[in-house]
Design a protein around this motif. Structure first.
Motif, PDB file in Angstrom:
ATOM      1  N   ILE A 146     -15.981  52.991   6.377  1.00  0.00           N
ATOM      2  CA  ILE A 146     -17.270  52.517   6.876  1.00  0.00           C
ATOM      3  C   ILE A 146     -17.860  53.559   7.817  1.00  0.00           C
ATOM      4  O   ILE A 146     -19.066  53.789   7.846  1.00  0.00           O
ATOM      5  CB  ILE A 146     -17.113  51.152   7.567  1.00  0.00           C
ATOM      6  N   ILE A 147     -16.999  54.211   8.604  1.00  0.00           N
ATOM      7  CA  ILE A 147     -17.385  55.396   9.367  1.00  0.00           C
ATOM      8  C   ILE A 147     -16.970  56.610   8.551  1.00  0.00           C
ATOM      9  O   ILE A 147     -15.842  56.682   8.074  1.00  0.00           O
ATOM     10  CB  ILE A 147     -16.706  55.426  10.751  1.00  0.00           C
ATOM     11  N   ARG A 148     -17.883  57.561   8.382  1.00  0.00           N
ATOM     12  CA  ARG A 148     -17.594  58.753   7.578  1.00  0.00           C
ATOM     13  C   ARG A 148     -17.824  60.007   8.414  1.00  0.00           C
ATOM     14  O   ARG A 148     -18.372  59.960   9.499  1.00  0.00           O
ATOM     15  CB  ARG A 148     -18.488  58.787   6.328  1.00  0.00           C
ATOM     16  N   GLY A 149     -17.388  61.144   7.879  1.00  0.00           N
ATOM     17  CA  GLY A 149     -17.636  62.421   8.546  1.00  0.00           C
ATOM     18  C   GLY A 149     -16.680  62.668   9.696  1.00  0.00           C
ATOM     19  O   GLY A 149     -15.555  62.189   9.715  1.00  0.00           O
ATOM     20  N   ARG A 166     -26.227  53.701  11.562  1.00  0.00           N
ATOM     21  CA  ARG A 166     -27.217  52.630  11.424  1.00  0.00           C
ATOM     22  C   ARG A 166     -28.427  52.843  12.336  1.00  0.00           C
ATOM     23  O   ARG A 166     -28.371  53.570  13.317  1.00  0.00           O
ATOM     24  CB  ARG A 166     -26.568  51.274  11.720  1.00  0.00           C
ATOM     25  N   ARG A 167     -29.494  52.148  12.007  1.00  0.00           N
ATOM     26  CA  ARG A 167     -30.767  52.323  12.705  1.00  0.00           C
ATOM     27  C   ARG A 167     -30.668  51.980  14.194  1.00  0.00           C
ATOM     28  O   ARG A 167     -31.361  52.549  15.027  1.00  0.00           O
ATOM     29  CB  ARG A 167     -31.827  51.440  12.038  1.00  0.00           C
ATOM     30  N   GLU A 202     -15.739  43.255  18.738  1.00  0.00           N
ATOM     31  CA  GLU A 202     -15.911  42.619  17.426  1.00  0.00           C
ATOM     32  C   GLU A 202     -17.374  42.353  17.133  1.00  0.00           C
ATOM     33  O   GLU A 202     -17.836  42.555  16.009  1.00  0.00           O
ATOM     34  CB  GLU A 202     -15.109  41.313  17.358  1.00  0.00           C
ATOM     35  N   ASP A 203     -18.125  41.891  18.138  1.00  0.00           N
ATOM     36  CA  ASP A 203     -19.558  41.660  17.952  1.00  0.00           C
ATOM     37  C   ASP A 203     -20.280  42.966  17.637  1.00  0.00           C
ATOM     38  O   ASP A 203     -21.173  43.003  16.779  1.00  0.00           O
ATOM     39  CB  ASP A 203     -20.161  41.024  19.210  1.00  0.00           C
ATOM     40  N   ALA A 204     -19.888  44.043  18.345  1.00  0.00           N
ATOM     41  CA  ALA A 204     -20.510  45.343  18.102  1.00  0.00           C
ATOM     42  C   ALA A 204     -20.185  45.852  16.699  1.00  0.00           C
ATOM     43  O   ALA A 204     -21.050  46.423  16.020  1.00  0.00           O
ATOM     44  CB  ALA A 204     -20.033  46.353  19.147  1.00  0.00           C
ATOM     45  N   THR A 214     -21.940  47.072  11.124  1.00  0.00           N
ATOM     46  CA  THR A 214     -21.724  47.021   9.673  1.00  0.00           C
ATOM     47  C   THR A 214     -22.814  46.238   8.947  1.00  0.00           C
ATOM     48  O   THR A 214     -22.829  46.202   7.715  1.00  0.00           O
ATOM     49  CB  THR A 214     -20.360  46.388   9.354  1.00  0.00           C
ATOM     50  N   THR A 215     -23.749  45.631   9.675  1.00  0.00           N
ATOM     51  CA  THR A 215     -24.821  44.850   9.036  1.00  0.00           C
ATOM     52  C   THR A 215     -26.206  45.400   9.348  1.00  0.00           C
ATOM     53  O   THR A 215     -27.152  45.122   8.612  1.00  0.00           O
ATOM     54  CB  THR A 215     -24.759  43.377   9.487  1.00  0.00           C
TER      55      THR A 215
END
Length: 400
Positions: free
Chosen positions: A96-99, A151-152, A357-359, A364-365
């Motif tokens: 989900i995290i890349r690079g 993400r934005r 967890e909230d972060a 991811t959304t």
């Protein structure tokens, strides 16, 4: 005590419809709250490790005063850093995290101690292991996690990633090894020019310490008496190479030659805080730059592509965790001096885990930045400059 029991009794009677776990939690919170003002030690003085000094007649204090409020704040911040990095590890392994992704767990006392020794109006620049400093400089966990996932809602709008995060008076994460050091000296020059009694903290690792540009910067900073604290975070390994194999001299705090230096226990938040206060006073008094070496340790590999156990043993990592962990050291100090309760610290742990967890859920959304934003924020002016009659950022189209 009788009043406290009465309060707990009333809570239990009023909450009969709730389950037992909720009642126990509520009761524990009330016990902690009741003890906050009555039983806890408001502050304590601790002996800390003496710093090695270079070209200084005296060094930082060998005793540090810690208030209960400071201790709880340091504990929460270090736990947040630790949990944030562990979640980043998990998301990276899930692709989900890349690079590039360089984690900071193990080094939390450095960031928290430095921040406790300077002001938010001071300036800070570091290398690519930057998540912890983004947090202490005012970034939120949500913004940092969203930046890691591109993400934005990320702190750099999803276009900087792990190595390029910024806040006010924080000039990033910089991906080029050692390049942030001359940049930091430039910020320190601006501090001196503007006369605001501010300084710049300029961080780099032991792996970058042999870079020529660092020595050039030392020279200019010393000549111009810049208010710059050069800090080498010596975590013992530059990528996969131990400091002993990479440097003829591992006394990094002496590397500034004519610049005074300190070697500090970077696993103790109080040592780091007192040394930073000392260094900041040195700079603000017009004496020019000072160099600090923080002896610390990273638990993860150099980056997520490095398992971290091909050039050191698991036993070595475990020994540092068991004997020198910065969070455990602070926790033990507070508990043994009655500055906090086990239940209270567990409550902080629960709150931190929920925040992480909230972060992660947000990270991811939250949508990715749209393609048309790709070339924005390159130029200061808006709309962007015309370059040779072309405007490529207006013509980008997705072919997927």
């Amino acid at each position: 005590m009788r009043k406290m029991l009465t309060i707990i009794s009333n809570v239990l009677r009023g909450g009969a419809s709730r389950n037992g776990a909720e009642l126990v939690s509520e009761g524990a919170r009330i016990v902690v709250s009741a003890r906050t003002y009555a039983d806890f030690t408001p502050q304590a003085t601790f002996d800390i490790k003496k710093c090695d000094v270079h070209k200084l007649e005296e060094g930082p204090a060998v005793q540090a005063v810690l208030t209960r409020e400071e201790g709880l704040q340091y504990y929460r911040t270090m736990q947040t850093m630790r949990r944030m990095e562990l979640k980043a590890d998990q998301l990276y392994k899930q692709k989900i995290i890349r690079g590039f992704c360089h984690l900071y767990d193990g080094q939390e006392a450095c960031a928290v101690g430095i921040e406790a020794g300077i002001n938010l109006s001071d300036h800070l620049i570091t290398a690519y292991r930057a998540h912890g400093y983004t947090l202490t400089r005012g970034g939120t966990v949500r913004e940092i996690m969203a930046e890691l996932t591109g993400r934005r809602g990320g702190i750099a709008k999803g276009k900087g990633g792990s190595m390029h995060m910024y806040t006010k008076h924080f000039y990033g994460g910089n991906g080029i090894v050692g390049a942030q050091v001359p940049l930091g000296a430039g910020v320190a020059l601006a501090c001196k020019y503007q006369g605001k009694n501010e300084l710049c903290v300029c961080l780099y690792g032991d792996g970058a310490a042999n870079q020529g540009q660092i020595f050039e910067t030392y020279n200019m900073a010393s000549l111009w008496k810049l208010p710059c604290i050069f800090i080498c975070e010596n975590n013992k390994y530059g990528m996969g190479t131990s400091v002993e194999r990479a440097a003829a001299s591992t006394d990094y705090y002496k590397r500034g030659d004519f610049i005074p230096g300190l070697r500090v226990d970077g696993m103790d938040v109080l040592c780091v805080r007192e040394a930073t206060k000392f260094a900041a006073e040195h700079c603000r008094s017009g004496k020019g730059p000072i160099l600090m070496e923080l002896q610390t340790y990273r638990y993860h590999g150099h980056s997520m592509s490095d398992p971290g156990v091909s050039y050191r043993t698991r036993e070595e990592i475990q020994e540092v965790r068991s004997k020198s962990d910065p969070i455990s050291l602070l926790k033990d100090r507070m508990l043994s001096n009655n500055m906090a309760s086990v239940e209270e610290l567990k409550e902080i742990d629960v709150e931190v885990r929920k925040e992480i967890e909230d972060a992660a859920q947000f990270a991811t959304t939250d949508p990715e930045p749209p393609l048309e934003d790709l070339c924005n924020h390159i130029f200061y002016n808006d709309p962007p400059l015309e370059v040779r009659g072309t405007n490529p950022w207006s013509k980008l189209k997705s072919i997927s």
